[in-house]
Design an enzyme around this catalytic site. Structure first.
Site: not given
Ligand code: CMP
Length: 154
Positions: A9, A49, A112, A115, A126
């Site tokens: 990311k 998403y 984070n 993904h 995906e």
């Molecule tokens: P990812 O594994 O890419 O899958 C969905 C993404 O949504 C997750 O990682 C985070 O980056 C984002 N995400 C999930 N929950 C939240 C939340 N409560 N607030 C903000 N971002 C979120």
């Protein structure tokens, strides 16, 4: 063998963590079969998403994912979706296990670092979303008999 999609990311690129992330996957014994840098289009990020489209964080997540380029990676290995999710760690960085990518490098829920596909079926969807067939490479790895036992690669 099973494949999975990783998106490194924008926060990871901004924080110079790309090499560290690839290093962790390589050391595990996973095979790199696709790798490219891209800016994700609005259409693709919305599609990727779509299951979060009614969540309050959806628009912010889309903006974040488009705020800088990402690196898209396809990894291959035995049961690699599960193996990669163990390396990646829980979604919320500040409570992910130490030793995982998110546990070691993230504090945020949104930012984070990576993904990773959550199931083999979603991984296939995906991978097709982000890679053309000719962008994926099949090749022999000399170390496979050291990474797996004979019966695992039969
Ligand atoms: P990812 O594994 O890419 O899958 C969905 C993404 O949504 C997750 O990682 C985070 O980056 C984002 N995400 C999930 N929950 C939240 C939340 N409560 N607030 C903000 N971002 C979120």
């Amino acid at each position: 063998m099973e494949q999975t999609l990783i998106i490194v990311k924008p926060d990871a690129l901004q924080r110079n963590l790309l090499g560290e992330i690839i290093h962790r996957f390589e050391r595990k014994g996973l095979r790199l079969v696709g790798l490219k840098m891209a800016r994700i289009s609005d259409l693709k990020v919305s599609e990727h998403y779509a299951h979060h489209k009614d969540k309050p964080f959806f628009d912010g997540l889309k903006r974040f994912m488009q705020s800088a380029p990402v690196v898209l990676i396809v990894l291959e290995g035995l049961e690699c979706v599960e193996a990669v999710r163990f390396i990646t760690g829980a979604t919320k960085g500040r409570s992910a296990d130490a030793g995982t990518i998110r546990g070691d490098f993230a504090m945020s829920m949104q930012a984070n670092i990576v993904h990773a596909s959550d199931s083999p079926a979603n991984a296939q969807i995906e991978i097709k979303r982000f890679f053309d067939h000719e962008e994926l490479f099949q090749y022999e790895r000399q170390d496979k008999t050291w990474v797996y036992s004979e019966d695992e690669i039969a």
